[in-house]
Design a protein around this motif. Sequence first.
Motif, PDB file in Angstrom:
ATOM      1  N   PHE A   1       0.982  -1.174   0.100  1.00  0.00           N
ATOM      2  CA  PHE A   1       0.169  -0.002  -0.223  1.00  0.00           C
ATOM      3  C   PHE A   1       0.848   1.109  -0.111  1.00  0.00           C
ATOM      4  O   PHE A   1       0.585   2.329  -0.685  1.00  0.00           O
ATOM      5  CB  PHE A   1      -1.011  -0.025   1.141  1.00  0.00           C
ATOM      6  N   VAL A   2       2.010   1.181   0.830  1.00  0.00           N
ATOM      7  CA  VAL A   2       2.923   2.167   0.705  1.00  0.00           C
ATOM      8  C   VAL A   2       3.396   2.522  -0.453  1.00  0.00           C
ATOM      9  O   VAL A   2       4.020   3.870  -0.661  1.00  0.00           O
ATOM     10  CB  VAL A   2       3.807   2.190   1.907  1.00  0.00           C
ATOM     11  N   GLN A   3       3.476   1.707  -1.477  1.00  0.00           N
ATOM     12  CA  GLN A   3       4.046   2.112  -2.835  1.00  0.00           C
ATOM     13  C   GLN A   3       3.174   2.680  -3.767  1.00  0.00           C
ATOM     14  O   GLN A   3       3.469   3.086  -4.890  1.00  0.00           O
ATOM     15  CB  GLN A   3       4.686   0.626  -3.443  1.00  0.00           C
ATOM     16  N   THR A   4       1.865   3.002  -3.083  1.00  0.00           N
ATOM     17  CA  THR A   4       0.872   3.819  -3.893  1.00  0.00           C
ATOM     18  C   THR A   4       0.555   4.881  -2.966  1.00  0.00           C
ATOM     19  O   THR A   4       0.608   4.723  -1.705  1.00  0.00           O
ATOM     20  CB  THR A   4      -0.306   2.795  -4.246  1.00  0.00           C
ATOM     21  N   ASN A   5       0.015   5.940  -3.476  1.00  0.00           N
ATOM     22  CA  ASN A   5      -0.068   7.118  -2.778  1.00  0.00           C
ATOM     23  C   ASN A   5      -1.583   7.042  -2.230  1.00  0.00           C
ATOM     24  O   ASN A   5      -2.590   6.516  -2.778  1.00  0.00           O
ATOM     25  CB  ASN A   5      -0.066   8.475  -3.457  1.00  0.00           C
ATOM     26  N   ASN A   6      -1.815   7.835  -0.946  1.00  0.00           N
ATOM     27  CA  ASN A   6      -3.085   8.004  -0.163  1.00  0.00           C
ATOM     28  C   ASN A   6      -3.801   6.955   0.212  1.00  0.00           C
ATOM     29  O   ASN A   6      -5.148   7.032   0.337  1.00  0.00           O
ATOM     30  CB  ASN A   6      -4.031   8.997  -1.362  1.00  0.00           C
ATOM     31  N   TYR A   7      -3.248   5.702   0.328  1.00  0.00           N
ATOM     32  CA  TYR A   7      -3.834   4.501   1.195  1.00  0.00           C
ATOM     33  C   TYR A   7      -3.504   4.669   2.806  1.00  0.00           C
ATOM     34  O   TYR A   7      -4.583   4.281   3.374  1.00  0.00           O
ATOM     35  CB  TYR A   7      -2.959   3.286   0.353  1.00  0.00           C
ATOM     36  N   MET A   8      -2.350   5.188   2.958  1.00  0.00           N
ATOM     37  CA  MET A   8      -1.898   5.040   4.249  1.00  0.00           C
ATOM     38  C   MET A   8      -1.510   6.499   4.906  1.00  0.00           C
ATOM     39  O   MET A   8      -0.828   7.201   4.384  1.00  0.00           O
ATOM     40  CB  MET A   8      -0.768   4.030   4.661  1.00  0.00           C
ATOM     41  N   ASN A   9      -2.167   7.080   5.933  1.00  0.00           N
ATOM     42  CA  ASN A   9      -2.000   8.313   6.465  1.00  0.00           C
ATOM     43  C   ASN A   9      -0.599   8.427   7.417  1.00  0.00           C
ATOM     44  O   ASN A   9       0.356   7.348   7.385  1.00  0.00           O
ATOM     45  CB  ASN A   9      -3.114   8.620   7.272  1.00  0.00           C
ATOM     46  N   ILE A  10      -0.082   9.509   7.381  1.00  0.00           N
ATOM     47  CA  ILE A  10       1.291   9.764   7.899  1.00  0.00           C
ATOM     48  C   ILE A  10       1.599   9.175   9.327  1.00  0.00           C
ATOM     49  O   ILE A  10       2.435   8.803   9.571  1.00  0.00           O
ATOM     50  CB  ILE A  10       1.618  11.257   7.801  1.00  0.00           C
ATOM     51  N   GLN A  11       0.326   9.244  10.229  1.00  0.00           N
ATOM     52  CA  GLN A  11       0.458   8.671  11.444  1.00  0.00           C
ATOM     53  C   GLN A  11       1.033   7.132  11.474  1.00  0.00           C
ATOM     54  O   GLN A  11       1.632   6.653  12.302  1.00  0.00           O
ATOM     55  CB  GLN A  11      -0.706   9.001  12.208  1.00  0.00           C
ATOM     56  N   LEU A  12       0.322   6.405  10.438  1.00  0.00           N
ATOM     57  CA  LEU A  12       0.479   4.979  10.441  1.00  0.00           C
ATOM     58  C   LEU A  12       1.860   4.657   9.923  1.00  0.00           C
ATOM     59  O   LEU A  12       2.803   3.821  10.232  1.00  0.00           O
ATOM     60  CB  LEU A  12      -0.600   4.447   9.571  1.00  0.00           C
ATOM     61  N   ARG A  13       1.934   5.599   8.897  1.00  0.00           N
ATOM     62  CA  ARG A  13       3.557   5.254   8.209  1.00  0.00           C
ATOM     63  C   ARG A  13       4.645   5.776   9.265  1.00  0.00           C
ATOM     64  O   ARG A  13       5.651   5.053   9.387  1.00  0.00           O
ATOM     65  CB  ARG A  13       3.678   6.198   7.002  1.00  0.00           C
ATOM     66  N   ASN A  14       4.596   6.548   9.984  1.00  0.00           N
ATOM     67  CA  ASN A  14       5.207   6.821  11.186  1.00  0.00           C
ATOM     68  C   ASN A  14       5.725   5.776  12.134  1.00  0.00           C
ATOM     69  O   ASN A  14       6.593   5.716  12.597  1.00  0.00           O
ATOM     70  CB  ASN A  14       4.998   8.300  11.797  1.00  0.00           C
ATOM     71  N   LEU A  15       4.503   5.295  12.681  1.00  0.00           N
ATOM     72  CA  LEU A  15       4.524   4.132  13.464  1.00  0.00           C
ATOM     73  C   LEU A  15       5.258   2.776  12.782  1.00  0.00           C
ATOM     74  O   LEU A  15       6.311   2.111  13.583  1.00  0.00           O
ATOM     75  CB  LEU A  15       3.185   3.575  13.942  1.00  0.00           C
ATOM     76  N   LEU A  16       5.003   2.568  11.547  1.00  0.00           N
ATOM     77  CA  LEU A  16       5.577   1.558  10.801  1.00  0.00           C
ATOM     78  C   LEU A  16       7.170   1.597  11.034  1.00  0.00           C
ATOM     79  O   LEU A  16       7.852   0.752  11.065  1.00  0.00           O
ATOM     80  CB  LEU A  16       4.933   1.169   9.722  1.00  0.00           C
ATOM     81  N   ALA A  17       7.509   2.950  10.783  1.00  0.00           N
ATOM     82  CA  ALA A  17       9.050   3.469  10.462  1.00  0.00           C
ATOM     83  C   ALA A  17       9.872   2.938  11.973  1.00  0.00           C
ATOM     84  O   ALA A  17      10.975   2.704  11.742  1.00  0.00           O
ATOM     85  CB  ALA A  17       9.196   4.789  10.230  1.00  0.00           C
ATOM     86  N   LEU A  18       9.055   2.750  13.268  1.00  0.00           N
ATOM     87  CA  LEU A  18       9.706   2.539  14.500  1.00  0.00           C
ATOM     88  C   LEU A  18       9.987   1.085  14.497  1.00  0.00           C
ATOM     89  O   LEU A  18      11.024   0.573  15.478  1.00  0.00           O
ATOM     90  CB  LEU A  18       8.761   2.882  15.678  1.00  0.00           C
ATOM     91  N   LEU A  19       9.576   0.204  13.748  1.00  0.00           N
ATOM     92  CA  LEU A  19       9.671  -1.207  13.895  1.00  0.00           C
ATOM     93  C   LEU A  19      11.097  -1.736  13.655  1.00  0.00           C
ATOM     94  O   LEU A  19      11.888  -1.294  12.949  1.00  0.00           O
ATOM     95  CB  LEU A  19       8.926  -2.070  12.869  1.00  0.00           C
ATOM     96  N   SER A  20      11.520  -2.543  14.394  1.00  0.00           N
ATOM     97  CA  SER A  20      12.778  -3.428  14.603  1.00  0.00           C
ATOM     98  C   SER A  20      12.844  -4.867  14.064  1.00  0.00           C
ATOM     99  O   SER A  20      11.647  -5.364  14.343  1.00  0.00           O
ATOM    100  CB  SER A  20      13.398  -3.234  15.658  1.00  0.00           C
ATOM    101  N   ILE A  21      13.733  -5.172  13.495  1.00  0.00           N
ATOM    102  CA  ILE A  21      13.954  -6.866  13.154  1.00  0.00           C
ATOM    103  C   ILE A  21      14.573  -7.659  14.238  1.00  0.00           C
ATOM    104  O   ILE A  21      14.425  -8.626  14.066  1.00  0.00           O
ATOM    105  CB  ILE A  21      14.592  -6.918  11.803  1.00  0.00           C
TER     106      ILE A  21
END
Length: 462
Positions: free
Chosen positions: A442-462
């Motif tokens: 979804f994030v490879q396409t525009n306007n599916y995920m809001n910036i709050q969700l994208r910011n949370l996903l960026a916090l993930l660690s492997i």
Amino acid sequence: MLKMLDSWSRKDGNVNQTPELLGWVQELNDSTYVNVEQTSIANDPFWFYDDYRGEILNRKRSFFSILGMRYFLNERFVSEQPIILQKEIGYLGIIVKEIGGVLNFLMQAKIEPGNINHIQISPTIQATKSNFTRVHGGRVPYYFEYFEQAKKNGTVIYDQIQSEQGSRFDGKRNRNIILLLDKDIEVYPNYKWMTLGQIKELMKIDNLVNMDTRTVLAGIPFASDFYAEEEKERAADFFKDQALYRSIFREKAVDTLASVTSVLNDYKMFQDVKRAMVPLNQLVDWEVDEYGVTCRKRADFVVRYYDIEISGREVHKWSQPLFKAEHRALYVLLTKIEEGVRWFLVSLQPEIGNFDKVELGPSLQVADPGEYDTQDLVYKIFQKYEMGHTGILNDVVLSEEGGRFYHEQNRNVIIEIGGEDAERIPTGKEYLWVDYNCLNFFVQTNNYMNIQLRNLLALLSI
């Protein structure tokens, strides 16, 4: 993309050590002059309030302006507020280069006028169209030439136009881009190379990594269709969180994509959303004066004017309005492990300024925790784990974008919940359980995920 996973796994870096980076940020904070003071628009030769149009704007009609907006859903009035009009699309770009066999990201130490702590780690370029067309009269931002013709200069890893905050902007979007270079470039004083793992570790420090960095990094294409089968098997070696590995490389992810798309499309098709621009002085519950715009009731923000002086920027001294938050927002992403796969609970988030009615957001997106319904089931589940100090994978306070917002922070929490609690949440309409593979598509396409969700996903660690 195995090299990207390798960079993600390297928390200490191979070019600059993390203690050196923290010392660099502190040194710049100590040596950079910053003065931001609230003022009256009556003292401003550039910005003014047009009482006839009911609009805050500047004499060049550039950058952005502020008008009123009313929001209606299915013929019912929902809300009204001031909103930022800034239709131009800016750049949020990060340069990546392989150094010593490891991918490093060129990050900038940047001060925005609304930053609560001055310096924050920002993308290589963070520029509005007004910046790179030099409307303000300053210099062109460093490294702009690499992004202007990205395909000629390197390999484009990610390039997508994504939304900004729908609660503050009217349809505002920025171009998020990650560019891999294979040639040496000059590193200016306010820039440092960092591995992806280092940046993720720095995100654990309150207000250190800015919102624009987080939204760009959330777009890195990790989803399984970008890998050959052999690469998928080798990728497992980089993961301590094997449930996340299976979530990224899950088979038949297309099933989730179809079901989520269907829910979003139902909302867009059957919910009648209308928005009306109105003069600020016609907003019923808002009052305009020389110091800004204030709601007569409890609201999420006010608008205020500021005199700003920051050394080392393209323009050193200016004034502008900023939206000042009245509360610390709460963004929560619940996650569960089911049959060895990590799933994330996302919600539909319709907002007044959304470009296309609705986007996927976090499990909880609470602008004013003091006014939220504490009997809401998802909120009660969150509180259960918060109060019990269990399942908390991330809990950090991070800033909104300081170029338009003054000292706006939000609490970002990722919590792993048990199967019984997960089953209590009704899904299929407002809430959806989604794997990382689906979200990454979804994030490879525009306007599916809001910036709050994208910011949370960026916090993930492997």
